[in-house]
Design an enzyme around this catalytic site. Structure first.
Site, mmCIF file in Angstrom:
data_model
loop_
_atom_site.group_PDB
_atom_site.id
_atom_site.type_symbol
_atom_site.label_atom_id
_atom_site.label_comp_id
_atom_site.label_asym_id
_atom_site.label_seq_id
_atom_site.Cartn_x
_atom_site.Cartn_y
_atom_site.Cartn_z
ATOM 1 C CB SER A 146 35.045 59.275 -70.221
ATOM 2 O OG SER A 146 34.663 58.321 -69.249
ATOM 3 C CE1 TYR A 160 39.863 57.643 -69.821
ATOM 4 C CE2 TYR A 160 37.803 57.449 -68.612
ATOM 5 C CZ TYR A 160 38.497 57.449 -69.808
ATOM 6 O OH TYR A 160 37.818 57.266 -70.995
ATOM 7 C CB ALA A 162 40.887 64.453 -62.683
ATOM 8 C CB SER A 163 42.231 63.475 -67.749
ATOM 9 O OG SER A 163 41.590 62.241 -68.039
ATOM 10 C CE LYS A 164 38.928 60.544 -71.902
ATOM 11 N NZ LYS A 164 39.102 60.788 -73.341
ATOM 12 C CB ILE A 193 32.989 51.624 -76.547
ATOM 13 C CG1 ILE A 193 32.098 52.863 -76.288
ATOM 14 C CG2 ILE A 193 32.997 51.262 -78.033
ATOM 15 C CD1 ILE A 193 30.633 52.727 -76.643
HETATM 16 N N1 LIG Z 1 36.263 52.162 -74.849
HETATM 17 C C1 LIG Z 1 35.477 52.765 -73.988
HETATM 18 O O1 LIG Z 1 34.668 52.124 -73.273
HETATM 19 C C2 LIG Z 1 35.509 54.256 -73.845
HETATM 20 C C3 LIG Z 1 34.531 54.856 -73.042
HETATM 21 C C4 LIG Z 1 34.543 56.235 -72.879
HETATM 22 C C5 LIG Z 1 35.513 56.982 -73.512
HETATM 23 N N2 LIG Z 1 36.450 56.385 -74.279
HETATM 24 C C6 LIG Z 1 37.454 57.243 -74.899
HETATM 25 O O2 LIG Z 1 37.479 56.993 -76.284
HETATM 26 C C7 LIG Z 1 38.774 57.300 -76.794
HETATM 27 C C8 LIG Z 1 39.270 56.127 -77.641
HETATM 28 O O3 LIG Z 1 39.387 54.992 -76.801
HETATM 29 P P1 LIG Z 1 39.372 53.479 -77.321
HETATM 30 O O4 LIG Z 1 38.366 52.770 -76.509
HETATM 31 O O5 LIG Z 1 39.305 53.438 -78.804
HETATM 32 O O6 LIG Z 1 40.794 53.013 -76.793
HETATM 33 P P2 LIG Z 1 42.009 52.344 -77.549
HETATM 34 O O7 LIG Z 1 42.991 52.040 -76.461
HETATM 35 O O8 LIG Z 1 41.543 51.259 -78.429
HETATM 36 O O9 LIG Z 1 42.555 53.530 -78.465
HETATM 37 C C9 LIG Z 1 43.265 54.636 -77.954
HETATM 38 C C10 LIG Z 1 44.310 55.016 -78.978
HETATM 39 O O10 LIG Z 1 44.994 56.183 -78.490
HETATM 40 C C11 LIG Z 1 46.372 55.998 -78.748
HETATM 41 N N3 LIG Z 1 47.158 56.800 -77.826
HETATM 42 C C12 LIG Z 1 47.362 56.561 -76.506
HETATM 43 N N4 LIG Z 1 48.169 57.494 -76.002
HETATM 44 C C13 LIG Z 1 48.476 58.334 -77.022
HETATM 45 C C14 LIG Z 1 49.282 59.483 -77.104
HETATM 46 N N5 LIG Z 1 49.965 59.956 -76.042
HETATM 47 N N6 LIG Z 1 49.379 60.120 -78.292
HETATM 48 C C15 LIG Z 1 48.725 59.638 -79.377
HETATM 49 N N7 LIG Z 1 47.969 58.542 -79.349
HETATM 50 C C16 LIG Z 1 47.840 57.899 -78.181
HETATM 51 C C17 LIG Z 1 46.617 54.509 -78.545
HETATM 52 O O11 LIG Z 1 47.814 54.079 -79.159
HETATM 53 C C18 LIG Z 1 45.364 53.926 -79.159
HETATM 54 O O12 LIG Z 1 45.550 53.636 -80.529
HETATM 55 C C19 LIG Z 1 39.645 57.583 -75.569
HETATM 56 O O13 LIG Z 1 39.775 58.975 -75.399
HETATM 57 C C20 LIG Z 1 38.861 56.990 -74.431
HETATM 58 O O14 LIG Z 1 39.147 57.619 -73.206
HETATM 59 C C21 LIG Z 1 36.476 55.029 -74.462
#
Ligand SMILES: NC(=O)c1ccc[n+]([C@@H]2O[C@H](COP(=O)([O-])OP(=O)(O)OC[C@H]3O[C@@H](n4cnc5c(N)ncnc54)[C@H](O)[C@@H]3O)[C@@H](O)[C@H]2O)c1
Length: 253
Positions: A146, A160, A162-164, A193
Site C-alpha cells: 500500500s 494498516y 505499520a503492517s504494510k 482503487i
Molecule cells: N482498494 C485499495 O484502494 C487498496 C489500496 C492499496 C492496497 N490495497 C490492498 O489490496 C489488497 C486487496 O484489497 P481490496 O481493495 O481488494 O479489498 P477487499 O476488501 O475488496 O478484498 C480483501 C479480501 O481479503 C479477504 N480477507 C480479509 N481478511 C482475511 C483473512 N484474515 N484471511 C483471508 N482473507 C481475508 C476479504 O474477505 C476480502 O475478500 C489488500 O491487501 C489491500 O490492503 C487496496
C-alpha cells in the site's frame, strides 16, 4: 497463454482486487488455489470462473491462523504438489466514520488483528509456498502492499501503515534470500482503487484522492491485476525485489 499449467495461489481472492487477479491468471491458463476468509464469496467466484479450462482448489481460510494455513498447505500438496505463484493479497484496513482511525483510538486488539492479517498472513502463506517453490527450483511471490508503506497516507490508519511497511521489508528480505533459488519476490503498491475496501467508507475520500492524482481518477482493480500478471509472467524474468506503483501518478518516488 502465458501461465499454462502453472499453479497460482491467491489470498483474499474473493475481494475486489483478488477476484480480478484470479480471473486474469485463469485467462492465462494457470490453475488456481483460491483462499479467502469469506467462504460463500469464494463459492460465487468459483461459479464465475467455471468457464476457464483450469483446475481450481477452493481453500477458505484465515491467513492469520497458522493451523489452517498449514492444513491448507497440505491440501495444496495433495492436489497439485506445487505452487508456482503466490499472490499475498488478503488484507484489512479498518476505518472510522470519517475515514482513518485516530492513533489514540486504536485498541491493542485491533492493532494485533491488522498486523496478523496483513503481515503475519503473508509470512505464513509464504513459508508454505516457498518450501514447495524451493523444491521445484522456481517460483514467484507478489505481495500487495500500500502507498501507506511509502509515504504518509491521509486515508489509512496507523496499524494498516505499520503492517504494510512490514510487508515491504519482508518482501525485500525474501527477494534477497530466495533469489539464489530462482524465486522472484516483488511488490505491487496500489494507489486508491475502487473496491469494497474503499467503497465501504466516505465517498468524499475517493473524490479527494482522484483530485490529488494526475490522472484525475482512482484506479480499477483490473489495473492492479495487470501489474500482478506482468510480475508473475516470464516477461518479468529479471525483475526481483521491485516495487511497482500502480497509482495514476499520485506518488512518484
Ligand atoms: N482498494 C485499495 O484502494 C487498496 C489500496 C492499496 C492496497 N490495497 C490492498 O489490496 C489488497 C486487496 O484489497 P481490496 O481493495 O481488494 O479489498 P477487499 O476488501 O475488496 O478484498 C480483501 C479480501 O481479503 C479477504 N480477507 C480479509 N481478511 C482475511 C483473512 N484474515 N484471511 C483471508 N482473507 C481475508 C476479504 O474477505 C476480502 O475478500 C489488500 O491487501 C489491500 O490492503 C487496496
Amino acid at each position: 497463454m502465458k501461465l499454462k499449467n502453472q499453479v497460482s495461489w491467491v489470498t483474499g481472492a474473493a475481494g475486489g482486487i483478488g477476484k480480478c487477479i484470479s480471473e486474469k491468471l485463469a485467462a492465462q491458463g494457470s490453475h488456481l488455489i483460491l483462499s479467502d476468509i469469506n467462504a460463500s464469496a469464494l463459492n460465487e467466484l468459483l461459479v464465475h470462473l467455471s468457464g476457464f479450462d483450469v483446475d481450481i482448489l477452493v481453500l477458505p481460510l484465515d491467513v492469520a491462523d497458522p493451523q489452517t494455513v498449514s492444513e491448507g498447505g497440505q491440501k495444496i500438496r495433495e492436489r497439485f504438489g506445487r505452487v508456482d505463484n503466490l499472490i499475498n493479497n488478503a488484507g484489512i484496513s479498518p476505518k472510522g466514520p470519517k475515514g482513518p482511525i485516530p492513533f489514540k483510538d486504536i485498541t491493542f486488539e485491533d492493532w494485533n488483528r491488522v498486523i496478523a492479517v496483513n503481515l503475519n498472513g503473508p509470512f505464513l502463506c509464504s513459508q508454505v509456498a516457498l518450501e514447495m517453490m524451493v523444491a521445484h527450483g522456481h517460483g514467484s511471490l507478489v505481495n500487495i502492499c500500500s502507498q501507506a508503506a511509502r509515504t504518509h497516507s491521509p486515508v489509512t490508519s496507523a496499524h494498516y501503515a505499520a503492517s504494510k511497511s512490514g510487508l515491504l521489508g519482508l518482501s525485500r528480505k525474501l527477494a534477497g534470500e530466495y533469489g539464489p533459488y530462482g524465486i522472484r519476490v516483488n511488490v505491487v503498491v496500489p494507489g486508491r482503487i475502487d473496491t469494497p475496501m474503499t467503497q465501504s467508507v466516505n465517498e468524499e475520500l475517493s473524490r479527494q484522492a482522484a483530485l490529488r492524482t494526475p490522472l484525475r481518477r482512482i484506479g480499477q482493480p483490473n489495473e492492479v491485476a495487470d501489474a500482478v500478471l506482468y510480475l508473475v509472467s516470464n516477461e518479468a524474468s529479471y525483475v526481483n525485489g521491485a516495487i511497482l506503483d500502480v497509482n495514476g501518478g499520485s506518488l512518484m518516488i
